[in-house]
Design an enzyme around this catalytic site. Sequence first.
Site, PDB file in Angstrom:
ATOM      1  N   LYS A 155      22.037   1.217 -37.252  1.00  0.00           N
ATOM      2  CA  LYS A 155      21.497   0.854 -35.941  1.00  0.00           C
ATOM      3  C   LYS A 155      20.634  -0.394 -36.086  1.00  0.00           C
ATOM      4  O   LYS A 155      19.880  -0.520 -37.061  1.00  0.00           O
ATOM      5  CB  LYS A 155      20.680   2.017 -35.372  1.00  0.00           C
ATOM      6  CG  LYS A 155      20.194   1.803 -33.942  1.00  0.00           C
ATOM      7  CD  LYS A 155      19.479   3.046 -33.403  1.00  0.00           C
ATOM      8  CE  LYS A 155      19.024   2.879 -31.966  1.00  0.00           C
ATOM      9  NZ  LYS A 155      18.347   4.085 -31.439  1.00  0.00           N
ATOM     10  N   SER A 161      20.085   5.806 -27.012  1.00  0.00           N
ATOM     11  CA  SER A 161      20.206   4.406 -27.326  1.00  0.00           C
ATOM     12  C   SER A 161      21.081   4.103 -28.540  1.00  0.00           C
ATOM     13  O   SER A 161      21.536   2.967 -28.688  1.00  0.00           O
ATOM     14  CB  SER A 161      18.822   3.795 -27.557  1.00  0.00           C
ATOM     15  OG  SER A 161      18.194   4.391 -28.672  1.00  0.00           O
ATOM     16  N   SER A 179      18.070   9.879 -28.476  1.00  0.00           N
ATOM     17  CA  SER A 179      18.959   8.752 -28.773  1.00  0.00           C
ATOM     18  C   SER A 179      19.939   8.935 -29.914  1.00  0.00           C
ATOM     19  O   SER A 179      20.826   8.097 -30.081  1.00  0.00           O
ATOM     20  CB  SER A 179      18.137   7.503 -29.040  1.00  0.00           C
ATOM     21  OG  SER A 179      17.738   6.945 -27.827  1.00  0.00           O
TER      22      SER A 179
HETATM   23  N1  GLN Z   1      16.932   7.641 -23.318  1.00  0.00           N
HETATM   24  C1  GLN Z   1      15.572   7.845 -23.696  1.00  0.00           C
HETATM   25  C2  GLN Z   1      14.768   6.624 -23.307  1.00  0.00           C
HETATM   26  O1  GLN Z   1      15.287   5.801 -22.652  1.00  0.00           O
HETATM   27  C3  GLN Z   1      15.487   8.124 -25.151  1.00  0.00           C
HETATM   28  C4  GLN Z   1      15.634   6.930 -25.975  1.00  0.00           C
HETATM   29  C5  GLN Z   1      15.511   7.188 -27.436  1.00  0.00           C
HETATM   30  O2  GLN Z   1      15.562   8.323 -27.895  1.00  0.00           O
HETATM   31  N2  GLN Z   1      15.271   6.126 -28.178  1.00  0.00           N
HETATM   32  O3  GLN Z   1      13.638   6.485 -23.647  1.00  0.00           O
END
Ligand code: GLN
Length: 454
Positions: A60, A135, A159
């Site tokens: 990532k 994400s 995410s």
């Molecule tokens: N979708 C969640 C957010 O927008 C979680 C994102 C994540 O776990 N990095 O914050």
Amino acid sequence: ISVSDLVDESYKRIGEVEGKVQAFLTLDEENARTTAKALDEKAVQNGPTSKLYGLPIGIKDNLVTNGLRTTAASKILENFHPIYDATVIQKLKQAETVTIGKLNMDEFAMGSSNENSGFQKTHNPWDLDRVPGGSSGGSAASVAAGEVLFSLGSDTGGSIRQPASFCGVVGMKPTYGLVSRFGLIAFASSLDQIGPITRNVEDNAYLLTAIAGYDEMDSTSAKVDVPDYIASLNGDIKGLKIAVPKEYLGEGVNEEIRKSVMDALAVLEQLGATWEEVSLPHSKYALATYYLLSSSEASANLARFDGVRYGYRTPNAENLIEMYKKTRAEGFGEEVKRRIMLGTFALSSGYYDAYYKKAQKVRTLIKQDFEKVFEQYDVIVGPTTPTPAFKFGENTSDPLTMYANDILTIPVNLAGVPAISVPCGFDQGLPLGLQIIGRHFDESTVYKVAHAFE
Ligand code: GLN
């Protein structure tokens, strides 16, 4: 089969499908081939030295890699080349995996669909009109599409698990503190964890073994021994007690998903486990608590992107203050700015007690909900997401509907406990995920149940 063959296969597959999937922001082909050749030569003399020897991996793009472009999918870091490796990257080098490239994500890990990437849209390999989740969307899509064998993601509010669920692969968010965050570009430091995304549970356990463990470079790293996760993959879940929170199967959870969780519970029962319905009564406050705390932490963490120390600097500023302002206005995307503003507001004097401090208190209540259930049960089981992968654009007009997609994953981060998503069926050809949540540092039981079910 040689390491060079494996790396060849990986880039061949990328050549075939990447035009459609678009999971990678940067490929590192020349270095990967050099590493592969060196590993092959070494193997002739010594044989493979690790379980992950020579296996192609994707990373990532919020994990810093020495000399290899790292952007966190933000224009503000478009040309950033770190001068050191994250601890997990160092550990992968010790395990002698081969890094194929850096994977797309929502900018600074803020999002649930990869639509917030500053650079490109990654597509779900199961249906190219749909999002891969986020994400860590690139991390999940690249594994699902067979471009790499496995990948690393990060999980602040879901995410790793949500994209794993959307793409039909296995994603683990470890206990807070198990994996060093040194070299992870911070979003919300009290929630962020790095974890593995793989095609099956066994691979996942091997990859977590390689990256877990105490690190003096991360002040929140836990001084615990990493147990033998592989030994727990014995299929024996007789007498295991499962809790199913009624809040996780309530309104908003799609009917097919409810059914697939019920089917999964029947399978686990057949294997000798028992389950009962429980309540996590403060779950309804989790979304509000999470967005307040994570945005507050983000507003502090992202203050470092000022045009002086890293990446992008606006070319058209007359003085220092204007340089800061324009750099940030031009470099950050809409969602990142929205959260910086929300977080700055919540932390400002006069509002701190009403918002930030209140949210911290609610976080404790949410954590206590989990502790109470874990006094009597070994794991908590439910769906990973309320819906399967959605279409591009479906949730972009209203940020709140996008946030609601994380309702089942966020409480886990607030509590700091480990949780995995494993594939558990389909809804109209789209994969669904089963979420298995465990006690602090009890990844072994989580893996045991996931493996028995798989
Ligand atoms: N979708 C969640 C957010 O927008 C979680 C994102 C994540 O776990 N990095 O914050």
